[in-house]
Design a protein around this motif. Structure first.
Motif, PDB file in Angstrom:
ATOM      1  N   UNK A 189      16.421  57.889  60.601  1.00  0.00           N
ATOM      2  CA  UNK A 189      15.481  57.884  61.634  1.00  0.00           C
ATOM      3  C   UNK A 189      15.746  56.776  62.464  1.00  0.00           C
ATOM      4  N   UNK A 190      15.459  56.834  63.663  1.00  0.00           N
ATOM      5  CA  UNK A 190      15.657  55.343  64.515  1.00  0.00           C
ATOM      6  C   UNK A 190      14.557  55.343  65.372  1.00  0.00           C
ATOM      7  N   UNK A 191      14.046  54.601  65.659  1.00  0.00           N
ATOM      8  CA  UNK A 191      12.725  54.133  66.547  1.00  0.00           C
ATOM      9  C   UNK A 191      13.095  52.947  67.423  1.00  0.00           C
ATOM     10  N   UNK A 192      12.530  53.705  68.780  1.00  0.00           N
ATOM     11  CA  UNK A 192      12.800  52.593  69.862  1.00  0.00           C
ATOM     12  C   UNK A 192      11.438  52.109  70.529  1.00  0.00           C
ATOM     13  N   UNK A 193      11.166  50.818  70.362  1.00  0.00           N
ATOM     14  CA  UNK A 193       9.879  50.217  70.942  1.00  0.00           C
ATOM     15  C   UNK A 193      10.084  49.613  72.103  1.00  0.00           C
ATOM     16  N   UNK A 194       9.089  48.963  72.599  1.00  0.00           N
ATOM     17  CA  UNK A 194       9.108  48.280  73.904  1.00  0.00           C
ATOM     18  C   UNK A 194       9.359  48.995  75.211  1.00  0.00           C
ATOM     19  N   UNK A 195       8.812  50.264  75.057  1.00  0.00           N
ATOM     20  CA  UNK A 195       8.911  50.860  76.389  1.00  0.00           C
ATOM     21  C   UNK A 195       7.638  50.895  77.006  1.00  0.00           C
ATOM     22  N   UNK A 196       7.727  51.293  78.110  1.00  0.00           N
ATOM     23  CA  UNK A 196       6.390  51.196  79.058  1.00  0.00           C
ATOM     24  C   UNK A 196       6.615  52.247  80.333  1.00  0.00           C
ATOM     25  N   UNK A 197       6.275  53.309  80.134  1.00  0.00           N
ATOM     26  CA  UNK A 197       6.200  54.268  81.020  1.00  0.00           C
ATOM     27  C   UNK A 197       4.609  55.034  81.527  1.00  0.00           C
ATOM     28  N   UNK A 198       4.328  54.907  82.606  1.00  0.00           N
ATOM     29  CA  UNK A 198       3.135  55.135  82.868  1.00  0.00           C
ATOM     30  C   UNK A 198       2.683  56.093  83.857  1.00  0.00           C
ATOM     31  N   UNK A 199       2.077  57.430  83.608  1.00  0.00           N
ATOM     32  CA  UNK A 199       2.038  58.272  84.548  1.00  0.00           C
ATOM     33  C   UNK A 199       0.526  58.342  84.666  1.00  0.00           C
ATOM     34  N   UNK A 200      -0.101  58.596  86.185  1.00  0.00           N
ATOM     35  CA  UNK A 200      -1.056  58.767  86.640  1.00  0.00           C
ATOM     36  C   UNK A 200      -1.503  60.057  87.210  1.00  0.00           C
ATOM     37  N   UNK A 201      -2.419  60.739  87.330  1.00  0.00           N
ATOM     38  CA  UNK A 201      -2.900  61.825  87.705  1.00  0.00           C
ATOM     39  C   UNK A 201      -4.331  61.801  88.539  1.00  0.00           C
ATOM     40  N   UNK A 202      -4.569  62.186  89.660  1.00  0.00           N
ATOM     41  CA  UNK A 202      -5.970  62.154  90.110  1.00  0.00           C
ATOM     42  C   UNK A 202      -6.604  63.705  90.407  1.00  0.00           C
TER      43      UNK A 202
END
Length: 202
Positions: A189-202
């Motif tokens: 298992x390999x985990x990748x942290x420190x991401x930030x992808x934000x999606x917004x819907x209206x």
């Protein structure tokens, strides 16, 4: 006529056989130890290539809010080609008021008007058809052929799909996979942290 061997000669021959036998055992043992040691460590192939950028999308109508993120750089032509075989890939969502789903796929890219998704693109698009000649969701048994087609090789794409108005953020991903035999056959298992992808819907 049988040849008589003096006791001292017999001891010398026996000693030589023991030394040779010991060397063979030592070499075989070292090979087994190396392979076992390589396989006992978790693989670390994807973390250096996944992420490297972040984004926070502006709100768009729900029907147009699905986001495709090319969050893995393509093969750069300098590394050893290999095949990774996945058992799973999980994108971790937080602050998910949009009820979004997040899936990861292997993409074989096609040329697209806006430059495509390889190496850090993010676009609103309902499917990957415009950007991938072939797209395969990562499930048990899915392969990623790393470095088989030079800079047009396969890479990973994250799809974020809101189901209601709101926002959602992916902050990490976890991969479980196995490397090919030429690279030690490591699995784990390999985990990748420190991401930030934000999606917004209206």
């Amino acid at each position: 006529m049988a040849t008589l061997v003096a006791p001292s000669s017999r001891r010398t021959i026996l000693a030589r056989r023991l030394i040779v036998g010991g060397l063979v055992v030592a070499v075989v043992g070292a090979v087994i130890w190396r392979v076992t040691a390589d396989r006992s460590h978790h693989p670390h192939v994807l973390a250096p290539r996944v992420g490297g950028f972040s984004f926070e999308a502006k709100p768009v109508p729900l029907a147009e809010s699905t986001m495709q993120v090319g969050f893995m750089g393509p093969y750069d032509g300098k590394e050893d080609p290999e095949t990774l075989t996945f058992r799973s890939a999980t994108a971790h969502l937080r602050n998910n008021s949009a009820g979004a789903t997040a899936t990861i796929s292997v993409c074989l890219p096609r040329k697209s008007p806006d430059g495509g998704l390889a190496g850090g693109g993010a676009v609103h698009a309902p499917t990957l058809a415009e950007y991938c000649r072939e797209a395969r969701p990562v499930v048990s048994g899915t392969t990623l052929r790393w470095g088989t087609e030079s800079v047009d090789g396969e890479f990973l794409v994250l799809t974020m799909n809101p189901t209601q108005p709101g926002a959602a953020e992916v902050d990490s991903v976890t991969f479980e996979y196995k490397r090919d035999a030429a690279h030690g056959g490591q699995s784990g298992v390999e985990r990748v942290d420190g991401l930030r992808y934000v999606v917004r819907a209206s």
